[in-house]
Design an enzyme around this catalytic site. Sequence first.
Site, PDB file in Angstrom:
ATOM      1  N   ASP A 159     -57.616  -1.425 -34.067  1.00  0.00           N
ATOM      2  CA  ASP A 159     -56.840  -2.132 -33.722  1.00  0.00           C
ATOM      3  C   ASP A 159     -57.421  -3.651 -33.442  1.00  0.00           C
ATOM      4  O   ASP A 159     -58.468  -3.369 -32.752  1.00  0.00           O
ATOM      5  CB  ASP A 159     -56.519  -1.744 -32.204  1.00  0.00           C
ATOM      6  CG  ASP A 159     -55.467  -2.431 -31.631  1.00  0.00           C
ATOM      7  OD1 ASP A 159     -54.266  -2.545 -31.884  1.00  0.00           O
ATOM      8  OD2 ASP A 159     -56.258  -3.356 -30.393  1.00  0.00           O
ATOM      9  N   TYR A 162     -57.448 -12.416 -30.069  1.00  0.00           N
ATOM     10  CA  TYR A 162     -59.208 -11.574 -30.330  1.00  0.00           C
ATOM     11  C   TYR A 162     -60.231 -12.615 -31.142  1.00  0.00           C
ATOM     12  O   TYR A 162     -59.926 -12.607 -32.647  1.00  0.00           O
ATOM     13  CB  TYR A 162     -59.733 -10.270 -30.915  1.00  0.00           C
ATOM     14  CG  TYR A 162     -58.528  -9.108 -30.562  1.00  0.00           C
ATOM     15  CD1 TYR A 162     -57.734  -9.925 -28.527  1.00  0.00           C
ATOM     16  CD2 TYR A 162     -58.379  -7.793 -30.371  1.00  0.00           C
ATOM     17  CE1 TYR A 162     -57.029  -8.900 -28.529  1.00  0.00           C
ATOM     18  CE2 TYR A 162     -57.980  -7.305 -29.864  1.00  0.00           C
ATOM     19  CZ  TYR A 162     -57.048  -7.329 -28.715  1.00  0.00           C
ATOM     20  OH  TYR A 162     -55.860  -6.576 -28.212  1.00  0.00           O
ATOM     21  N   LYS A 181     -51.320  -7.381 -33.800  1.00  0.00           N
ATOM     22  CA  LYS A 181     -50.196  -7.841 -32.694  1.00  0.00           C
ATOM     23  C   LYS A 181     -49.653  -8.984 -33.196  1.00  0.00           C
ATOM     24  O   LYS A 181     -50.024  -9.739 -34.187  1.00  0.00           O
ATOM     25  CB  LYS A 181     -50.861  -7.518 -31.758  1.00  0.00           C
ATOM     26  CG  LYS A 181     -51.392  -6.173 -31.329  1.00  0.00           C
ATOM     27  CD  LYS A 181     -52.415  -7.375 -30.176  1.00  0.00           C
ATOM     28  CE  LYS A 181     -52.862  -5.240 -29.282  1.00  0.00           C
ATOM     29  NZ  LYS A 181     -54.347  -5.179 -30.071  1.00  0.00           N
ATOM     30  N   GLY A 229     -58.447   0.388 -22.335  1.00  0.00           N
ATOM     31  CA  GLY A 229     -58.588  -0.447 -20.856  1.00  0.00           C
ATOM     32  C   GLY A 229     -58.551   0.529 -20.204  1.00  0.00           C
ATOM     33  O   GLY A 229     -59.193   0.624 -18.857  1.00  0.00           O
ATOM     34  N   VAL A 230     -59.226   2.024 -20.869  1.00  0.00           N
ATOM     35  CA  VAL A 230     -59.729   3.129 -19.990  1.00  0.00           C
ATOM     36  C   VAL A 230     -60.893   3.185 -18.781  1.00  0.00           C
ATOM     37  O   VAL A 230     -61.097   4.009 -17.724  1.00  0.00           O
ATOM     38  CB  VAL A 230     -59.781   4.406 -20.350  1.00  0.00           C
ATOM     39  CG1 VAL A 230     -58.202   4.768 -21.418  1.00  0.00           C
ATOM     40  CG2 VAL A 230     -60.610   4.507 -22.140  1.00  0.00           C
ATOM     41  N   PHE A 231     -62.087   1.837 -18.992  1.00  0.00           N
ATOM     42  CA  PHE A 231     -62.866   1.604 -17.877  1.00  0.00           C
ATOM     43  C   PHE A 231     -62.631   0.411 -17.391  1.00  0.00           C
ATOM     44  O   PHE A 231     -63.196   0.582 -15.711  1.00  0.00           O
ATOM     45  CB  PHE A 231     -63.735   1.424 -18.857  1.00  0.00           C
ATOM     46  CG  PHE A 231     -64.766   2.827 -19.622  1.00  0.00           C
ATOM     47  CD1 PHE A 231     -65.106   4.025 -19.173  1.00  0.00           C
ATOM     48  CD2 PHE A 231     -65.567   2.277 -20.665  1.00  0.00           C
ATOM     49  CE1 PHE A 231     -65.231   4.988 -19.829  1.00  0.00           C
ATOM     50  CE2 PHE A 231     -65.763   2.711 -21.560  1.00  0.00           C
ATOM     51  CZ  PHE A 231     -65.992   4.256 -21.089  1.00  0.00           C
ATOM     52  N   GLY A 265     -64.096  -2.426 -17.169  1.00  0.00           N
ATOM     53  CA  GLY A 265     -66.416  -1.929 -17.243  1.00  0.00           C
ATOM     54  C   GLY A 265     -66.253  -1.392 -15.995  1.00  0.00           C
ATOM     55  O   GLY A 265     -67.840  -0.466 -15.855  1.00  0.00           O
ATOM     56  N   LEU A 303     -65.124   2.042 -14.272  1.00  0.00           N
ATOM     57  CA  LEU A 303     -65.805   3.241 -14.052  1.00  0.00           C
ATOM     58  C   LEU A 303     -66.538   3.444 -15.490  1.00  0.00           C
ATOM     59  O   LEU A 303     -66.897   4.870 -15.969  1.00  0.00           O
ATOM     60  CB  LEU A 303     -64.095   4.066 -15.044  1.00  0.00           C
ATOM     61  CG  LEU A 303     -63.207   3.512 -14.267  1.00  0.00           C
ATOM     62  CD1 LEU A 303     -61.613   4.547 -14.680  1.00  0.00           C
ATOM     63  CD2 LEU A 303     -63.066   4.320 -12.596  1.00  0.00           C
ATOM     64  N   ALA A 304     -67.679   2.566 -16.552  1.00  0.00           N
ATOM     65  CA  ALA A 304     -68.048   2.634 -17.182  1.00  0.00           C
ATOM     66  C   ALA A 304     -69.818   2.610 -16.074  1.00  0.00           C
ATOM     67  O   ALA A 304     -70.716   2.929 -16.537  1.00  0.00           O
ATOM     68  CB  ALA A 304     -68.420   1.750 -18.639  1.00  0.00           C
TER      69      ALA A 304
END
Length: 339
Positions: free
Chosen positions: A51, A56, A82, A232-234, A237, A239-240
């Site tokens: 992706d 970016y 996008k 954005g699962v962390f 940051g 959660l990492a």
Amino acid sequence: MKTRRIGKTSLEVTEYSFGTAPLGGLYRPCPREAGMATLQAAWDHGIRYFDTAPHYGFGQAERYVGDFLRDKPEDSYVLSTKVGRLLAPVPKDQIPNVGFVDPLPFKLVYDYSYDGIMRSVDFSYARLGLNRIDILYVHDIGVYTHGREVNDRYVKQLRDGGYKALDELKSSGAIKAFGLGVNEVPACLEMMADIDIDVILMAGRYSLLDRSAVEELLPLCEKRGTSITAGGVFNSGILATGPVPGAHFDYTPATDEILSKVRAMATIAKGSGRPLAQYALQFPLHHPAVASVIIGTAKPESLDRNMALTKEDLPASAFKAFEPHTLVAPPLGDAPVRE
């Protein structure tokens, strides 16, 4: 690597995918050599869904991704980019600062109209150097990015013409799927009220910590046959890294409340003998609407470390203990949260 289907389409994506915002120099520079090495690491781990976005690095990430994929076998990967932001050239001293270090010399021009989307696709083809794009996400439409008054204008652009462009591109076979790439739930609910979309790239709102998508959006996605790709699962940051000094949540320094919640989660993870990041990476895939979890980095060693956490599949029951420490994003006001 296992694959899952995008919406009602025939498109299959790997359960873990590669997000390229860091290749654009998000928060730190990403020289070409590092970018290409990280893309190779993703490929070596079996990732086949990539992706990217014009945003970016103002085109840098698209250039890296296109250069990397150009010699790969046809139909061996899935690529998304996008629409919604066009790039206009500017002198180097006028490059806007929106978090990218050493981006290409452009500024952002928001355009969600029919012509804007069609132009964006043509420009992406040129930057990528590729002749196909599989998925298009409408990027960052919503109050979260634009504020209410400005966003109302952009939503009108999308409804009056942008959606027609996306539908034409899919009907013609130029793309296989389209949807939204956003950081907020309300924008998705608003669009889905009368527009059919295949997929939502939801950044940070369906994670081990932030369950904002659970009450309304995920049930609606199941009902409508719309997939989620979880970014954005962390949660920027935290959660990492865990609740360390300077930890970030939702692009800003974590509050005491957030630190407290993550501290409790870290204690649970430690008690199980597993890192908190392992739970964060695997959690979204336990919902049937989720097609893929997007991992973004500009360092091969970081990707290696994260992918190692995916080798042992955690059961759904492993996540129950974290539920008392989750949160839901507060209602949006009229001002943008992150421009």
